[in-house]
Write an enzyme that holds these catalytic residues in place. Structure first.
Site, mmCIF file in Angstrom:
data_model
loop_
_atom_site.group_PDB
_atom_site.id
_atom_site.type_symbol
_atom_site.label_atom_id
_atom_site.label_comp_id
_atom_site.label_asym_id
_atom_site.label_seq_id
_atom_site.Cartn_x
_atom_site.Cartn_y
_atom_site.Cartn_z
ATOM 1 N N LYS A 66 -66.293 -51.736 127.317
ATOM 2 C CA LYS A 66 -66.741 -51.186 126.040
ATOM 3 C C LYS A 66 -66.876 -52.337 125.060
ATOM 4 C CE LYS A 66 -67.779 -47.035 124.468
ATOM 5 N NZ LYS A 66 -68.522 -46.000 125.205
ATOM 6 N N THR B 30 -75.999 -37.502 127.932
ATOM 7 C CA THR B 30 -74.630 -37.166 127.528
ATOM 8 C C THR B 30 -74.552 -35.728 127.020
ATOM 9 O OG1 THR B 30 -74.331 -39.482 126.883
ATOM 10 C CG2 THR B 30 -72.635 -37.927 126.206
ATOM 11 N N ASP C 142 -73.947 -46.597 121.991
ATOM 12 C CA ASP C 142 -72.871 -45.679 121.605
ATOM 13 C C ASP C 142 -73.143 -45.347 120.145
ATOM 14 O OD1 ASP C 142 -70.275 -44.420 122.543
ATOM 15 O OD2 ASP C 142 -69.491 -45.505 120.813
ATOM 16 N N LYS D 147 -63.529 -42.548 133.485
ATOM 17 C CA LYS D 147 -64.767 -41.781 133.385
ATOM 18 C C LYS D 147 -65.795 -42.272 134.399
ATOM 19 C CE LYS D 147 -66.432 -41.293 129.250
ATOM 20 N NZ LYS D 147 -67.140 -41.615 127.982
ATOM 21 N N GLN E 161 -63.113 -45.312 129.624
ATOM 22 C CA GLN E 161 -64.356 -45.535 130.357
ATOM 23 C C GLN E 161 -64.087 -45.862 131.818
ATOM 24 O OE1 GLN E 161 -67.339 -45.536 128.249
ATOM 25 N NE2 GLN E 161 -68.378 -45.157 130.181
ATOM 26 N N SER F 86 -76.898 -43.858 133.062
ATOM 27 C CA SER F 86 -77.005 -45.311 132.905
ATOM 28 C C SER F 86 -76.918 -45.991 134.269
ATOM 29 C CB SER F 86 -75.898 -45.835 131.994
ATOM 30 O OG SER F 86 -76.212 -45.626 130.628
#
Length: 456
Positions: free
Chosen positions: A136, A220, A176, A124, A121, A388
C-alpha cells in the site's frame, strides 16, 4: 481434549504477546494496532488447531512489514510556491507474489494508515486466489481544490521517487482514495519517461487505451454487491425490493449504487466528506456521477436538482436512515458502536464493507451479536484488487478481455471468496462468522507460503 485446551491457552498467550509487541514497537499508530488486533485475535482457532504457525514464528513475521519506504515529495503550485508533502510505500508481504495495493492521496495519510492498509491488503489479496502479495502507499497530499497542472506536477514528483521501488514483477501500485484515472495516467507517463520503457504492468487502473482493463473502474463496487448478494442468498434474501444506504460518492460507492439498483434495490442515501444526501424516492445516480466525476463539486449540490432530497452536514448521520442493507464505502472507522446500534435498531439485515476497515471493532461486535450478515472489508471489497490482478494478466499477455469476460471472472472470484470464508469459519468452529473465516482463509495461504520459503 486436554491437549486442545493447552494449545488454546498457548495460542491466546502467543497472540497477546504479539499484540503487545506491535503496540510497543509502533507507538501512537492506532489504525495499525486496530487492524493487527482484529486479525490476529481471530486467528486463535487456527493457531490452536495448527500450532506449527506458532513454532515457525509466523505472527512475529507477518505483522512486521518487509519494508516501509518514506520519502519527500516537493512540487510547485500554480502560484509558483514550493510545497512539500510526504510519500509512503509499504511492501508488507511478498510471500505469494509481487506486492500489490493502491495509492491513497489524502491529508490523513501517515505511516499508521499505510501499514494498516498494507496488512489488510496482504490477506485480502490472498483471498482472491491470485498470486499477489500485499502492499500500500500514498501521500498526505490533498488533491481537492488543486488544478490539473498542480495534480500533474505533484504526481510526477511522487513517481520520480517511487519508480525506484516498483515494477511489473516487484510491486504494482493502483489507485485508492484521491487517486483515480487522472492521477494514474500522470504517474504512468512519468514512470515511462524515467524508465524509458512502456511497462504496462507497473500500474493498474490505467486508461483502456494504454493498457487498462475493462471492468476495473466498476470492480470494487460491483464486487462488494456480489459478495453481499451471496450472503443474502444464503438466508433466502436479495437486493430486490431492499432499501440501501451507501456512504461515499467516489468510485466504490458509485458502482455499488449502480449494481444495487440493477439488482432491484432502492438506494436512498450517499455522502461525501462534508455531509450526506437522503432521497426517499431513490438516489439519481446520473446526477451524483455528474456532480462528482465531471463537475468535481460537493454532494450538497444534488438537492438543487432534486427537491425531494435533503442534505445534512456531517457524515455520521447517514447511519440513522433506516435501511435493509448498508454499504460503508467512504473511509476507515466511519461506523462506530453508536452508529452500529442505530443501524441494528432500525432493522438492518446486512453490512458490506466497501471501504477498508470502515467499522470499528466495537461496531463489528454489535453486528455479529445481533446476527446481522456482515461482509468484512478484506473479503467484500476485494473485487478491485482482483480485477487489478486480471489487468496484470492481460498486460503480460499483451491481450485484453471484454467487459463481460472480466465481469464474469469478478463474479466468480467474489463467490469463491465467500465460499472460502464460510468454509474456514465452519472448519474452525465459528460458523457464519465471516470476519474469522476471511481472516483464516487469507492467513493460511500466506503462512504456508512463508513456511515453505524458510525464514526470510
Amino acid at each position: 481434549m486436554l491437549v486442545q485446551v493447552d494449545n488454546d491457552v498457548a495460542a491466546r498467550e502467543y497472540v497477546q504477546g504479539i499484540y503487545e509487541t506491535v503496540v510497543k514497537r509502533n507507538p501512537n499508530e492506532t489504525e495499525f494496532h486496530q487492524a493487527v488486533k482484529e486479525i490476529i485475535e481471530s486467528l486463535i482457532p487456527v493457531l490452536t488447531k495448527q500450532p506449527k504457525y506458532m513454532k515457525h514464528g509466523i505472527l512475529e513475521r507477518i505483522v512486521e512489514p518487509e519494508r516501509l519506504i518514506t520519502f519527500r515529495v516537493p512540487w510547485v503550485n500554480d502560484q509558483g510556491i514550493t510545497q512539500v508533502n510526504r510519500g509512503f510505500r509499504v511492501q508488507f508481504n511478498g510471500a505469494i507474489g509481487p506486492y500489490k495495493g493502491g495509492l491513497r492521496f489524502h491529508p490523513s495519510v501517515n505511516a499508521s494508515i499505510i501499514k494498516f492498509l498494507g496488512f489488510e491488503q496482504t490477506l485480502k489479496n490472498s483471498l482472491t486466489g491470485q498470486p499477489i502479495g500485499g502492499g500500500k502507499g500514498g501521500s498526505d497530499f490533498d488533491p481537492k481544490g488543486k488544478s490539473d497542472n498542480e495534480i500533474m506536477r505533484f504526481t510526477q514528483s511522487f513517481m520520480t521517487e517511487l519508480y525506484k521501488y516498483i515494477g511489473p514483477d516487484t510491486d504494482v501500485p493502483a489507485g485508492d482514495i484521491g487517486v483515480g484515472a487522472r492521477e494514474i495516467g500522470y504517474m504512468f507517463g512519468q514512470y515511462k519517461r524515467i524508465s524509458g520503457a512502456h511497462e504496462s504492468g507497473v500500474l493498474t487502473g490505467k486508461g483502456i487505451i494504454y493498457g487498462g482493463s475493462l471492468g476495473r473502474t466498476e470492480a470494487t463496487g460491483y464486487g462488494c454487491v456480489y459478495f453481499v448478494n451471496e450472503m443474502l442468498n444464503s438466508k433466502g434474501l436479495s437486493f430486490e425490493g431492499s432499501t440501501v444506504v451507501v456512504s461515499g460518492s467516489g468510485n466504490v460507492a458509485t458502482y455499488s449504487i449502480e449494481k444495487a439498483i440493477q439488482l432491484g434495490a432502492k438506494v436512498v442515501a450517499c455522502s461525501d466528506s462534508n455531509g450526506y444526501i437522503h432521497d426517499k424516492n431513490g438516489i439519481c445516480l446520473e446526477t451524483v456521477r455528474r456532480l462528482k466525476e465531471v463537475e468535481r463539486t460537493r454532494i450538497s449540490e444534488y438537492v438543487k436538482e432534486h427537491p425531494s432530497a435533503t442534505y445534512h452536514e456531517g457524515c455520521n448521520g447517514i447511519w440513522s436512515i433506516p435501511c435493509d442493507i448498508a454499504l460503508p464505502s467512504a473511509t476507515q472507522n466511519e461506523i462506530d458502536e453508536e452508529s452500529a446500534r442505530l443501524l441494528v435498531s432500525n432493522g438492518v439485515k446486512a453490512i458490506g464493507e466497501g471501504a477498508n476497515m470502515p467499522s470499528t471493532l466495537e461496531a463489528i461486535d454489535v453486528f455479529l451479536q445481533a446476527g446481522v450478515l456482515f461482509g468484512p472489508a478484506k473479503a467484500a471489497n476485494a473485487g478491485g484488487v482482483a480485477v487489478s490482478a486480471l489487468e496484470m494478466s492481460q498486460n503480460s499477455m499483451r491481450y485484453s478481455w471484454s467487459f463481460h469476460e472480466v465481469d464474469d471472472k469478478l463474479h466468480a472470484i467474489m463467490k469463491n471468496i465467500y465460499r472460502s470464508a464460510v468454509q474456514a469459519a465452519e472448519e474452525y468452529g465459528h460458523p457464519g462468522n465471516l470476519v474469522v473465516g476471511a481472516n483464516i482463509a487469507g492467513f493460511t495461504k500466506v503462512a504456508d507460503a512463508m513456511i515453505a520459503q524458510g525464514v526470510v
